[in-house]
Design a protein around this motif. Structure first.
Motif, PDB file in Angstrom:
ATOM      1  N   GLU A  34       3.868   8.012 -11.009  1.00 17.72           N
ATOM      2  CA  GLU A  34       3.191   7.969 -12.301  1.00 17.72           C
ATOM      3  C   GLU A  34       1.683   7.841 -12.114  1.00 17.72           C
ATOM      4  OE1 GLU A  34       3.157   5.363 -16.463  1.00 17.72           O
ATOM      5  OE2 GLU A  34       4.536   4.869 -14.832  1.00 17.72           O
ATOM      6  N   ASP A  35       0.933   8.723 -12.747  1.00 20.45           N
ATOM      7  CA  ASP A  35      -0.515   8.760 -12.570  1.00 20.45           C
ATOM      8  C   ASP A  35      -1.192   7.907 -13.629  1.00 20.45           C
ATOM      9  OD1 ASP A  35      -2.715   9.569 -11.130  1.00 20.45           O
ATOM     10  OD2 ASP A  35      -3.033  11.393 -12.299  1.00 20.45           O
ATOM     11  N   SER A  36      -1.124   6.588 -13.462  1.00 20.22           N
ATOM     12  CA  SER A  36      -1.701   5.657 -14.429  1.00 20.22           C
ATOM     13  C   SER A  36      -2.174   4.409 -13.692  1.00 20.22           C
ATOM     14  CB  SER A  36      -0.665   5.271 -15.484  1.00 20.22           C
ATOM     15  OG  SER A  36       0.453   4.631 -14.861  1.00 20.22           O
ATOM     16  N   GLN A  37      -3.011   3.618 -14.366  1.00 19.01           N
ATOM     17  CA  GLN A  37      -3.542   2.417 -13.748  1.00 19.01           C
ATOM     18  C   GLN A  37      -2.466   1.352 -13.638  1.00 19.01           C
ATOM     19  OE1 GLN A  37      -6.747   0.442 -15.813  1.00 19.01           O
ATOM     20  NE2 GLN A  37      -7.432  -0.655 -13.991  1.00 19.01           N
ATOM     21  N   SER A  38      -2.411   0.710 -12.485  1.00 21.99           N
ATOM     22  CA  SER A  38      -1.473  -0.379 -12.252  1.00 21.99           C
ATOM     23  C   SER A  38      -2.094  -1.298 -11.196  1.00 21.99           C
ATOM     24  CB  SER A  38      -0.125   0.177 -11.777  1.00 21.99           C
ATOM     25  OG  SER A  38       0.836  -0.853 -11.677  1.00 21.99           O
ATOM     26  N   ASP A  39      -1.318  -2.297 -10.757  1.00 19.98           N
ATOM     27  CA  ASP A  39      -1.854  -3.238  -9.771  1.00 19.98           C
ATOM     28  C   ASP A  39      -1.605  -2.746  -8.353  1.00 19.98           C
ATOM     29  OD1 ASP A  39       0.881  -3.613  -9.812  1.00 19.98           O
ATOM     30  OD2 ASP A  39       0.756  -5.770  -9.404  1.00 19.98           O
ATOM     31  N   ASP A  40      -1.762  -1.449  -8.135  1.00 22.70           N
ATOM     32  CA  ASP A  40      -1.556  -0.872  -6.810  1.00 22.70           C
ATOM     33  C   ASP A  40      -2.599  -1.374  -5.824  1.00 22.70           C
ATOM     34  OD1 ASP A  40       0.554   0.852  -7.689  1.00 22.70           O
ATOM     35  OD2 ASP A  40      -0.948   2.212  -8.507  1.00 22.70           O
ATOM     36  N   LEU A  41      -2.192  -1.395  -4.567  1.00 19.83           N
ATOM     37  CA  LEU A  41      -3.113  -1.572  -3.451  1.00 19.83           C
ATOM     38  C   LEU A  41      -3.072  -0.291  -2.630  1.00 19.83           C
ATOM     39  CD1 LEU A  41      -4.832  -2.980  -1.263  1.00 19.83           C
ATOM     40  CD2 LEU A  41      -2.701  -3.960  -0.356  1.00 19.83           C
ATOM     41  N   TYR A  42      -4.264   0.249  -2.357  1.00 18.30           N
ATOM     42  CA  TYR A  42      -4.387   1.418  -1.486  1.00 18.30           C
ATOM     43  C   TYR A  42      -5.204   0.991  -0.266  1.00 18.30           C
ATOM     44  CZ  TYR A  42      -3.248   3.659  -5.949  1.00 18.30           C
ATOM     45  OH  TYR A  42      -2.665   4.000  -7.147  1.00 18.30           O
ATOM     46  N   SER A  99       0.825  -1.200   0.000  1.00 18.37           N
ATOM     47  CA  SER A  99       0.000   0.000   0.000  1.00 18.37           C
ATOM     48  C   SER A  99       0.864   1.258   0.000  1.00 18.37           C
ATOM     49  CB  SER A  99      -0.932   0.000   1.218  1.00 18.37           C
ATOM     50  OG  SER A  99      -1.665   1.200   1.297  1.00 18.37           O
ATOM     51  N   ASP A 100       1.893   1.264   0.835  1.00 21.80           N
ATOM     52  CA  ASP A 100       2.793   2.420   0.887  1.00 21.80           C
ATOM     53  C   ASP A 100       3.443   2.659  -0.481  1.00 21.80           C
ATOM     54  OD1 ASP A 100       4.345   4.419   2.643  1.00 21.80           O
ATOM     55  OD2 ASP A 100       5.945   3.296   1.675  1.00 21.80           O
ATOM     56  N   LYS A 101       3.778   1.574  -1.156  1.00 26.61           N
ATOM     57  CA  LYS A 101       4.377   1.688  -2.487  1.00 26.61           C
ATOM     58  C   LYS A 101       3.387   2.293  -3.476  1.00 26.61           C
ATOM     59  CE  LYS A 101       6.718  -1.087  -6.040  1.00 26.61           C
ATOM     60  NZ  LYS A 101       7.164  -2.467  -6.412  1.00 26.61           N
ATOM     61  N   GLY A 102       2.120   1.886  -3.372  1.00 30.27           N
ATOM     62  CA  GLY A 102       1.098   2.435  -4.255  1.00 30.27           C
ATOM     63  C   GLY A 102       0.895   3.920  -4.039  1.00 30.27           C
ATOM     64  N   VAL A 159      -8.559  -0.491  -1.750  1.00 33.97           N
ATOM     65  CA  VAL A 159      -8.876  -0.291  -3.158  1.00 33.97           C
ATOM     66  C   VAL A 159      -7.722  -0.858  -3.973  1.00 33.97           C
ATOM     67  CG1 VAL A 159      -9.453   1.349  -4.974  1.00 33.97           C
ATOM     68  CG2 VAL A 159     -10.107   1.848  -2.609  1.00 33.97           C
ATOM     69  N   PHE A 160      -8.051  -1.644  -4.995  1.00 35.03           N
ATOM     70  CA  PHE A 160      -7.047  -2.214  -5.893  1.00 35.03           C
ATOM     71  C   PHE A 160      -7.163  -1.521  -7.252  1.00 35.03           C
ATOM     72  CE2 PHE A 160      -8.090  -5.364  -2.757  1.00 35.03           C
ATOM     73  CZ  PHE A 160      -6.869  -5.949  -2.415  1.00 35.03           C
ATOM     74  N   GLY A 161      -6.029  -1.049  -7.758  1.00 37.93           N
ATOM     75  CA  GLY A 161      -6.049  -0.335  -9.027  1.00 37.93           C
ATOM     76  C   GLY A 161      -6.447  -1.204 -10.199  1.00 37.93           C
ATOM     77  N   GLN A 162      -5.953  -2.439 -10.233  1.00 34.89           N
ATOM     78  CA  GLN A 162      -6.214  -3.330 -11.364  1.00 34.89           C
ATOM     79  C   GLN A 162      -6.009  -4.769 -10.941  1.00 34.89           C
ATOM     80  OE1 GLN A 162      -3.604  -2.705 -14.721  1.00 34.89           O
ATOM     81  NE2 GLN A 162      -5.109  -3.483 -16.172  1.00 34.89           N
ATOM     82  N   VAL A 163      -7.029  -5.593 -11.078  1.00 34.04           N
ATOM     83  CA  VAL A 163      -6.918  -6.999 -10.704  1.00 34.04           C
ATOM     84  C   VAL A 163      -6.478  -7.814 -11.912  1.00 34.04           C
ATOM     85  CG1 VAL A 163      -8.695  -6.748  -8.932  1.00 34.04           C
ATOM     86  CG2 VAL A 163      -9.342  -7.550 -11.219  1.00 34.04           C
ATOM     87  N   GLY A 164      -5.867  -8.960 -11.619  1.00 35.78           N
ATOM     88  CA  GLY A 164      -5.466  -9.876 -12.683  1.00 35.78           C
ATOM     89  C   GLY A 164      -4.130  -9.561 -13.307  1.00 35.78           C
ATOM     90  N   VAL A 165      -3.312  -8.750 -12.650  1.00 35.74           N
ATOM     91  CA  VAL A 165      -2.001  -8.405 -13.186  1.00 35.74           C
ATOM     92  C   VAL A 165      -0.948  -9.388 -12.694  1.00 35.74           C
ATOM     93  CG1 VAL A 165      -0.182  -6.662 -13.273  1.00 35.74           C
ATOM     94  CG2 VAL A 165      -2.592  -5.976 -13.384  1.00 35.74           C
TER      95      VAL A 165
END
Length: 338
Positions: free
Chosen positions: A52-60, A44-47, A78-84
């Motif tokens: 970069e302001d773009s969709q990725s597999d971040d966890l918030y 989460s801290d990494k997210g 909140v997960f930015g993108q699942v299935g990555v």
């Protein structure tokens, strides 16, 4: 109300771990496993730190905090993108209609198909309120703050968002759906599989589960009875999601059979109805309670506040909300009616 929502920090680990132990199993996004929770907080801290302001597999990951009392009473994710990192599996429930002219009969059979249809979606999940905080609208504050975060960082999320709800389990933590389907292909009980999934992910499902459609009529009656139903403790969460604009599109969880609901992000009520407002006065506020949010990434905060319109120039908010958000006159907030 002295509670606010903010990003999790490493100092919150103890409170997160204590809440994880209260979930009662089947809560994949908040397992009572120290190492996994440490990894989630670090991810989460990494997210939040990614520039970069773009969709990725971040966890918030967020916490519900009373800063005056120095207590944490809830968390959500909140997960930015699942299935990555790994495929995102769901069962899709469909109907196969077959007709026999000789018999003069038509048969409609439901089937479950293992799919990755929802890959690329964003996800909201991991919402848990401490038993001592399940009143006063705190669940709504925690849940809806995620949508204001999404709106504030729209480029980091997709067009579709999903939410998985925990399925039906008995008091011992066993899931009838698992016992009637997946459990027949794995030498594991549901609690064992659930714990393994929380730590290692779902790749083992892809390795061992059959890829062909499964006829629902071949499942046990107990498994069929719970397909697409949330755990009793999740019914209120399902109502909140439906009020927000989520709907059940016949996707169910591969482990416990709980429903997966989906929505188009920009159609979510909180996102659609919220507006950016300028704070022109901080005083006693008004008579309208609103959800307010301010700040980007690690500085994001959300709380309820008492608000009144101050002409066309902006709004007046109460001093406690201003303190919780760390705002002053002239700052802007996202605001939406409770």
């Amino acid at each position: 109300m002295s509670f606010r929502v903010r990003p999790v920090t490493a100092d919150d680990f103890g409170a997160i771990y204590e809440m994880a132990k209260l979930t009662g199993g089947g809560f994949t996004n908040l397992p009572p496993d120290r190492a996994t929770l440490v990894q989630k907080i670090a991810r989460s801290d990494k997210g939040f730190s990614r520039a970069e302001d773009s969709q990725s597999d971040d966890l918030y990951m967020f916490v519900l905090e009373d800063p005056k009392a120095s207590v944490i009473r809830g968390t959500c994710q909140v997960f930015g993108q699942v299935g990555v990192r790994q495929p995102f599996y769901s069962y899709h429930l469909s109907t196969l209609t077959q007709t026999s002219p000789e018999l003069g009969k038509t048969f409609r059979n439901q089937t479950l198909t293992l799919t990755t249809d929802l890959e690329g979606s964003s996800e909201v999940g991991g919402l848990f309120l401490h038993p001592n905080a399940r009143a006063g609208g705190l669940g709504s504050l925690l849940a809806r703050s995620r949508y204001l975060f999404i709106k504030s960082h729209r480029a980091r999320f997709g067009d579709r968002v999903l939410a998985e709800l925990r399925g039906v389990m008995d008091e011992a933590g066993n899931a009838p759906f698992w016992d009637g389907l997946a459990g027949r292909f794995f030498d594991m009980t549901f609690p064992e599989a659930d714990e393994f999934n929380a730590v290692h992910g779902t790749q083992f499902i892809a390795d061992l589960m059959p890829k062909t459609p499964i006829y629902v009529s071949l499942l046990s009656e107990s498994a069929r009875a719970v397909m697409g139903l949330p755990h009793p403790t999740g019914r209120a969460a399902l109502r909140m999601l439906e009020e927000e604009g989520f709907s059940f599109d016949r996707y169910i969880d591969i482990f416990d059979g709980g429903p997966t609901v989906t929505a188009h992000i920009d159609d979510l009520r909180t996102i659609d109805e919220s507006d950016e407002e300028t704070i022109v006065e901080i005083s006693e506020g008004g008579k309208t309670k609103m959800l307010l949010a301010h700040g980007q990434l690690k500085d994001f905060k959300a709380c309820f506040g008492m608000v009144k319109r101050a002409g066309r120039k902006g709004i007046c908010i109460d001093a406690e909300a201003a303190e919780l958000l760390g705002v002053k006159e002239g700052d802007t907030v996202l605001a939406v009616k409770r």
